[in-house]
Enzyme design. Structure first.
Site, PDB file in Angstrom:
ATOM      1  N   PRO A 135      49.394   4.206   8.132  1.00  0.00           N
ATOM      2  CA  PRO A 135      48.656   5.272   8.827  1.00  0.00           C
ATOM      3  C   PRO A 135      49.334   6.640   8.798  1.00  0.00           C
ATOM      4  CG  PRO A 135      49.584   3.706  10.402  1.00  0.00           C
ATOM      5  CD  PRO A 135      49.833   3.143   9.052  1.00  0.00           C
ATOM      6  N   TYR A 179      54.617  14.843  14.085  1.00  0.00           N
ATOM      7  CA  TYR A 179      55.221  13.726  13.339  1.00  0.00           C
ATOM      8  C   TYR A 179      56.726  13.902  13.486  1.00  0.00           C
ATOM      9  CZ  TYR A 179      50.763  12.746  10.978  1.00  0.00           C
ATOM     10  OH  TYR A 179      49.457  12.388  10.699  1.00  0.00           O
ATOM     11  N   TYR A 204      47.431  16.720   3.087  1.00  0.00           N
ATOM     12  CA  TYR A 204      47.046  16.338   4.449  1.00  0.00           C
ATOM     13  C   TYR A 204      45.597  16.728   4.749  1.00  0.00           C
ATOM     14  CZ  TYR A 204      47.749  14.982   9.276  1.00  0.00           C
ATOM     15  OH  TYR A 204      47.658  14.328  10.486  1.00  0.00           O
ATOM     16  N   HIS A 207      42.104  21.305  14.035  1.00  0.00           N
ATOM     17  CA  HIS A 207      43.544  21.560  13.996  1.00  0.00           C
ATOM     18  C   HIS A 207      43.891  22.333  12.723  1.00  0.00           C
ATOM     19  CE1 HIS A 207      45.184  18.379  17.003  1.00  0.00           C
ATOM     20  NE2 HIS A 207      44.259  19.142  17.515  1.00  0.00           N
ATOM     21  N   LYS A 235      45.229   8.765   6.185  1.00  0.00           N
ATOM     22  CA  LYS A 235      44.410   8.708   4.960  1.00  0.00           C
ATOM     23  C   LYS A 235      43.443   7.521   4.905  1.00  0.00           C
ATOM     24  CE  LYS A 235      45.622  12.434   3.144  1.00  0.00           C
ATOM     25  NZ  LYS A 235      44.920  13.224   4.140  1.00  0.00           N
TER      26      LYS A 235
HETATM   27  C1  FAD Z   1      44.947  -1.009  13.901  1.00  0.00           C
HETATM   28  C2  FAD Z   1      44.493   0.027  12.921  1.00  0.00           C
HETATM   29  C3  FAD Z   1      44.773   1.373  13.149  1.00  0.00           C
HETATM   30  C4  FAD Z   1      44.380   2.342  12.232  1.00  0.00           C
HETATM   31  N1  FAD Z   1      44.686   3.635  12.462  1.00  0.00           N
HETATM   32  C5  FAD Z   1      44.320   4.581  11.551  1.00  0.00           C
HETATM   33  C6  FAD Z   1      44.626   5.935  11.736  1.00  0.00           C
HETATM   34  O1  FAD Z   1      45.254   6.330  12.732  1.00  0.00           O
HETATM   35  N2  FAD Z   1      44.251   6.838  10.778  1.00  0.00           N
HETATM   36  C7  FAD Z   1      43.543   6.442   9.659  1.00  0.00           C
HETATM   37  O2  FAD Z   1      43.169   7.287   8.832  1.00  0.00           O
HETATM   38  N3  FAD Z   1      43.237   5.171   9.466  1.00  0.00           N
HETATM   39  C8  FAD Z   1      43.601   4.236  10.374  1.00  0.00           C
HETATM   40  N4  FAD Z   1      43.290   2.950  10.170  1.00  0.00           N
HETATM   41  C9  FAD Z   1      42.543   2.641   8.978  1.00  0.00           C
HETATM   42  C10 FAD Z   1      41.047   2.896   9.189  1.00  0.00           C
HETATM   43  O3  FAD Z   1      40.661   2.456  10.450  1.00  0.00           O
HETATM   44  C11 FAD Z   1      40.314   2.165   8.080  1.00  0.00           C
HETATM   45  O4  FAD Z   1      40.716   2.747   6.849  1.00  0.00           O
HETATM   46  C12 FAD Z   1      38.804   2.221   8.222  1.00  0.00           C
HETATM   47  O5  FAD Z   1      38.389   1.460   9.327  1.00  0.00           O
HETATM   48  C13 FAD Z   1      38.140   1.676   6.964  1.00  0.00           C
HETATM   49  O6  FAD Z   1      36.785   1.507   7.177  1.00  0.00           O
HETATM   50  P1  FAD Z   1      36.008   0.341   6.434  1.00  0.00           P
HETATM   51  O7  FAD Z   1      34.594   0.469   6.906  1.00  0.00           O
HETATM   52  O8  FAD Z   1      36.297   0.405   4.991  1.00  0.00           O
HETATM   53  O9  FAD Z   1      36.655  -1.011   6.954  1.00  0.00           O
HETATM   54  P2  FAD Z   1      36.617  -1.649   8.421  1.00  0.00           P
HETATM   55  O10 FAD Z   1      36.695  -0.591   9.454  1.00  0.00           O
HETATM   56  O11 FAD Z   1      37.651  -2.707   8.419  1.00  0.00           O
HETATM   57  O12 FAD Z   1      35.189  -2.290   8.521  1.00  0.00           O
HETATM   58  C14 FAD Z   1      34.845  -3.479   7.832  1.00  0.00           C
HETATM   59  C15 FAD Z   1      33.749  -4.183   8.593  1.00  0.00           C
HETATM   60  O13 FAD Z   1      33.358  -5.340   7.875  1.00  0.00           O
HETATM   61  C16 FAD Z   1      33.186  -6.412   8.776  1.00  0.00           C
HETATM   62  N5  FAD Z   1      33.397  -7.661   8.029  1.00  0.00           N
HETATM   63  C17 FAD Z   1      34.561  -8.222   7.638  1.00  0.00           C
HETATM   64  N6  FAD Z   1      34.333  -9.363   6.974  1.00  0.00           N
HETATM   65  C18 FAD Z   1      32.994  -9.526   6.944  1.00  0.00           C
HETATM   66  C19 FAD Z   1      32.153 -10.529   6.406  1.00  0.00           C
HETATM   67  N7  FAD Z   1      32.659 -11.577   5.746  1.00  0.00           N
HETATM   68  N8  FAD Z   1      30.824 -10.396   6.570  1.00  0.00           N
HETATM   69  C20 FAD Z   1      30.301  -9.320   7.212  1.00  0.00           C
HETATM   70  N9  FAD Z   1      31.054  -8.343   7.765  1.00  0.00           N
HETATM   71  C21 FAD Z   1      32.382  -8.452   7.620  1.00  0.00           C
HETATM   72  C22 FAD Z   1      34.216  -6.163   9.859  1.00  0.00           C
HETATM   73  O14 FAD Z   1      33.869  -6.802  11.077  1.00  0.00           O
HETATM   74  C23 FAD Z   1      34.183  -4.646   9.969  1.00  0.00           C
HETATM   75  O15 FAD Z   1      33.291  -4.181  10.943  1.00  0.00           O
HETATM   76  C24 FAD Z   1      43.672   1.954  11.067  1.00  0.00           C
HETATM   77  C25 FAD Z   1      43.389   0.628  10.837  1.00  0.00           C
HETATM   78  C26 FAD Z   1      43.785  -0.347  11.742  1.00  0.00           C
HETATM   79  C27 FAD Z   1      43.475  -1.794  11.460  1.00  0.00           C
END
Ligand code: FAD
Length: 389
Positions: free
Chosen positions: A292, A200, A384, A72, A296
Site C-alpha cells: 500500500p 510518510y 504519486y 491534496h 497504487k
Molecule cells: C486490507 C487492505 C488495505 C488496502 N489499503 C489500500 C490503500 O490504502 N491504498 C490503495 O491504493 N489500495 C489499498 N488496498 C488495495 C485496494 O483495496 C485494492 O487494490 C482494490 O480493492 C482492488 O479492487 P478490485 O475490485 O480489483 O478487488 P477487490 O476489492 O478485492 O474486489 C473483488 C471482489 O470480488 C469478490 N469475489 C472474490 N471471489 C469471488 C468469486 N469467486 N465469485 C464472486 N465474487 C468474488 C470479492 O468478494 C470482492 O468483492 C488495500 C487492500 C487491502 C486488502
C-alpha cells in the site's frame, strides 16, 4: 440469461466497469460472492489519482465525490526528524483526491440500483466456462438455484483470492511475486488528522503513515512484524509507537482517541501475466497486488478498467477487436510501473530485518537526495499523482 459482458466480482473494479459500460449501452451483469453490506464494510484505499477521479465522473458518479472529497496538492516525507515537502501541484500540475474506497463502492452500488439485476450479490460457486471458445458462459448458484449467463466476454474482477486468474492454464500463466518481511498495523479513529496532508515517515523504529478520510476521521499505520497479533496492540501502545516514529512537533500535536477499526495487513507485490486468456480479461487485484505504500492498489485497478472499457467500446461500436487483442500488453506496461514505484517507496521507507549498515546508509542517502534534488522530488510526484493512461 444472456448479457454482453459477464463480470465476476463486485468490488470497485467490477462495479466501475459495469457502470461505465452502461453509459455506452453495453449490457453487463456483475456476480459478487458477498453481500453489499459486507463489501461496503471493507476499509481499504483512500487516495484517488486523477485517472480514477476522471473515470468516476465519466461514469456519471462525480457529484458526491466532488462535493465531499479533499484535494491534496502535496505530501510530507519525514525521515529521522527531518521533513521533505513534496509539492505535487508545483512539480507536476496535478493533485490527488482523498475519497475512501468505501465511498466509491457505495456510489457504484447505489447507481446500480437503477437497473435491477445488473449487480447480483451473494452468488456462490461462480464459475466461468469455455473461455477459449467464442461462446463463453458463467454458472453460479443464487438462492439455492444454479443459473447460467451466456456472454461475449468475461471480466475477472474478483480480487487476489478469486477464481478467474486460476482459469488461465498453469502452463500459460506466469506469476511474479515478492513478499515483504513485515506488515502494516492500521487503525481508523474519529480524531482530526495530525496534518492537512499525508505524512510518510521513516525512522529507526520503522515506517509510519498518517492518512485520513475527513477532518474528523484519521487513518494511521505503523510497520510491524507479521508475527505480531492485533490483540497485542492496545490503542495506547499503538499511539505511543506512532508518535515515536514521527517528527517531534507532529507527535506532540497528535490528537488520540479510541480506534474504531484495527487490523494487520501483509505487504506483497504480485503480477500475473498475461492478463487475458481467450475471452477472459483480468482486472485489478485479480491480476496484480502492490504494497500500500504510495496508494497504487485501487488506482492501478482503475487503469485496467480504463483500458478494458475502451477496448470493449471499440469492439461493440466499431467492430474492431484490436484493443481487446492488446489489452494484456497495454495494461501490464502501466501495471509494472506502478509495481516499481510501490516497491521503491516500500524499500526506501521501511526497516528490513536483515538490513546491513551499508543498506541503512544507502537509504539515508536516498532521502537526502530526495530532500536536495528537485528532479528526485519530481520523479516521486509524477508517480504519486498517477502516470497518464
Ligand atoms: C486490507 C487492505 C488495505 C488496502 N489499503 C489500500 C490503500 O490504502 N491504498 C490503495 O491504493 N489500495 C489499498 N488496498 C488495495 C485496494 O483495496 C485494492 O487494490 C482494490 O480493492 C482492488 O479492487 P478490485 O475490485 O480489483 O478487488 P477487490 O476489492 O478485492 O474486489 C473483488 C471482489 O470480488 C469478490 N469475489 C472474490 N471471489 C469471488 C468469486 N469467486 N465469485 C464472486 N465474487 C468474488 C470479492 O468478494 C470482492 O468483492 C488495500 C487492500 C487491502 C486488502
Amino acid at each position: 440469461m444472456r448479457t454482453q459482458v459477464a463480470i465476476i466480482g463486485g468490488g470497485p473494479s467490477g462495479l466501475l466497469l459495469s457502470q461505465l459500460l452502461r453509459t455506452k449501452g453495453i449490457a453487463s451483469v456483475v456476480l459478487e460472492r458477498r453481500s453489499r453490506d459486507y463489501v461496503l464494510s471493507r476499509i481499504r484505499a483512500g487516495i484517488l489519482e486523477r485517472g480514477m477521479v476522471g473515470l468516476m465522473r465519466q461514469a456519471g458518479l462525480g457529484e458526491r465525490m466532488d462535493k465531499e472529497c479533499y484535494v491534496h496538492d502535496g505530501t510530507l516525507i519525514a525521515f529521522d526528524g527531518e521533513e521533505i515537502p513534496i509539492d505535487f501541484k508545483a512539480l507536476t500540475g496535478h493533485s490527488v483526491t482523498v475519497y475512501g474506497q468505501t465511498e466509491v463502492t457505495r456510489d457504484l452500488y447505489d447507481a446500480a440500483e437503477a437497473d435491477p439485476g445488473r449487480v447480483l450479490t451473494e452468488c456462490d460457486e461462480v464459475m466461468p466456462h469455455d473461455l477459449d471458445s467464442d461462446k463463453p458462459y458463467v454458472t453460479f448458484v443464487k438462492d439455492g438455484q444454479t443459473q447460467r449467463i451466456d456472454c461475449d466476454y468475461v471480466a475477472g474482477c474478483d480480487g487476489f483470492h478469486g477464481i478467474s486468474r486460476q482459469m488461465i492454464p498453469a502452463e500459460k500463466r506466469r506469476e511474479y511475486e515478492k513478499t515483504y518481511p513485515f506488515g502494516w498495523l492500521g487503525i481508523l479513529s474519529e480524531t482530526p488528522p495530525v496534518h492537512e496532508e499525508l505524512i510518510y515517515a521513516t525512522s529507526q523504529r520503522g515506517f509510519a503513515l498518517c492518512s485520513m478520510r475527513n477532518e474528523n476521521l484519521s487513518r494511521y499505520f505503523v510497520q510491524c512484524p507479521m508475527t505480531e497479533k492485533v490483540e497485542e496492540w492496545s490503542d495506547d501502545r499503538f499511539w505511543d509507537e506512532l508518535r515515536r516514529r514521527l517528527p517531534a512537533h507532529h507527535a506532540e500535536a497528535m490528537v488520540t482517541g479510541p480506534s474504531i477499526e484495527k487490523g494487520i495487513a501483509p505487504l506483497r507485490s504480485f503480477v500475473c501475466e498475461p492478463m487475458r486468456w481467450g475471452r477472459l480479461f483480468l482486472c485489478g487485484d485479480a491480476a496484480h497486488i502492490v504494497p500500500p505504500t504510495g496508494a497504487k492498489g485501487l488506482n492501478t485497478a482503475a487503469s485496467d478498467i480504463h483500458y478494458l472499457f475502451n477496448a470493449l467500446v471499440q469492439f461493440y461500436e466499431e467492430a474492431d477487436a484490436d484493443g481487446l487483442e492488446r489489452y494484456s500488453e497495454t495494461a501490464l506496461t502501466r501495471v509494472w510501473k506502478a509495481e516499481r514505484f510501490s516497491w521503491w517507496m516500500t524499500t526506501q521507507l521501511h526497516r528490513f530485518p536483515d538490513q546491513t549498515d551499508f543498506d541503512l546508509r544507502i537509504q539515508r542517502a536516498e532521502m537526502e537526495f530526495l530532500r536536495d534534488s528537485e528532479a528526485a522530488q519530481k520523479v516521486l510526484a509524477e508517480n504519486y499523482v498517477g502516470l497518464p493512461y
